[in-house]
Design an enzyme around this catalytic site. Sequence first.
Site, short mmCIF file in Angstrom:
data_model
loop_
_atom_site.label_atom_id
_atom_site.label_comp_id
_atom_site.label_asym_id
_atom_site.label_seq_id
_atom_site.Cartn_x
_atom_site.Cartn_y
_atom_site.Cartn_z
CE LYS A 165 12.76 23.33 -96.63
NZ LYS A 165 12.26 21.97 -96.89
CD GLU B 208 8.74 20.84 -96.75
OE1 GLU B 208 8.91 19.97 -95.86
OE2 GLU B 208 9.68 21.48 -97.28
CB CYS C 9 10.32 21.50 -93.54
SG CYS C 9 10.85 19.88 -92.91
N1 LIG Z 1 11.50 18.81 -95.71
C1 LIG Z 1 12.62 19.01 -95.06
O1 LIG Z 1 13.19 20.09 -95.11
N2 LIG Z 1 13.10 17.97 -94.37
C2 LIG Z 1 14.40 17.92 -93.80
C3 LIG Z 1 14.47 17.04 -92.64
C4 LIG Z 1 14.14 17.72 -91.36
O2 LIG Z 1 14.25 18.94 -91.27
O3 LIG Z 1 13.80 17.04 -90.42
#
Ligand SMILES: NC(=O)NCCC(=O)O
Length: 383
Positions: free
Chosen positions: A195, A118, A232
């Site tokens: 996203k 990401e 993510c």
């Molecule tokens: N980049 C992101 O969305 N991180 C959030 C933390 C997670 O989903 O573990």
Amino acid sequence: MAGELPSVEACLERYIPASDLAEVKRILYGGEARKLNLPDAALSAAQERDFELQGYGFDAAPEQLRRPRIVRVGLVQNKIPLPTDTAVAVQVAALHRRIEEIVEVAAMCGVNIVCFQEAWTMPFAFCTREKLPWTEFAESAEDGPTTKFCQELAKKYNMVVISPILERDEIHGGTLWNVAVVISNSGAVLGKSRKNHIPRVGDFNESTYYMEGNTGHPVFQTQFGTIAVNICYGRHHPLNWLMYSMNGAEIIFNPSATIGTLSESLWPIEARNAAIANHCFTCPINRVGTEYYKNAFTSGDGGKAHHDLGHFYGSSYVAAPDGSRTPGLSRICDGLLVVEMDLNLCRQVSDKWNFKMTGRYEMYAKKLTEAVQPCFTPNIIRE
Ligand SMILES: NC(=O)NCCC(=O)O
């Protein structure tokens, strides 16, 4: 201490007696994934370039009417090579160089589809809540320098490239998005997937920068298979995985940036569960290392201000529709995971377990429509 254990698998190999190891792996991972024989030149290039290279394969039963549909995917996890206060253009150039040398090895290993982590062209700086210089890392998904760079890679290596970046959308007022650009092996931009779910947890202050994506759940028909990208935080949302699968995704990539104290115990479960529930392959990828910022920031929890978000624990892996999975890459090193898969396994497992047939989606569609209405009353039976 977080960041020191190289990998759970290395720990198992070291401490579980050989007589029990195969059974432990069967229980934990659904059996031992077949090891791929990767070319010596690729292995030595990876060693010289200081990244881990692992390869595994998932097989399907032979069928009479369909030929095997074999595809090799490459998952790339990496640290940022330069400190976060280096000039923006210099940081981006260094990341391009790093990825270029890893993708070259992916090509030696016959990878057909490669996916990066990401927001791969930048530090994961959203924790700081500062706008500059971080918003300067944003680029056009269609024709920004990173997309052009990936188009060259795609053409050179006949490889589909999934490039998750911070997007600036000039057509819509210069808005920012967290996006994955999908580039065909022909070099053409096939499309993009934004996203869908933005974290509001810990220091993941991403909602300060961009909104929930508006591209829905696109699936990309490539020469090598039908793919989707669930970025993510979307991996915590089973309906998000489901919709990519409903649109026909056979492989769902999950480029991520997440830290040990927050999510490491969830990491092995969520994408694997999604592979099982949706009869598809899932490919979670996490960045590696600890990224430091000059200006301290607080977490809004009364604690002391700090200069880093935490340790990104890598551990990228691939899960198969039958619930088996590869070992993870290292928790601390850059790495390339090459996984060969026969996509026929998706339908074979679907025919065995029938989750798409038994899912009762029409019932849930109706019930969810009711449940999101302001006048909804939960169905609770009381004495
Ligand atoms: N980049 C992101 O969305 N991180 C959030 C933390 C997670 O989903 O573990």
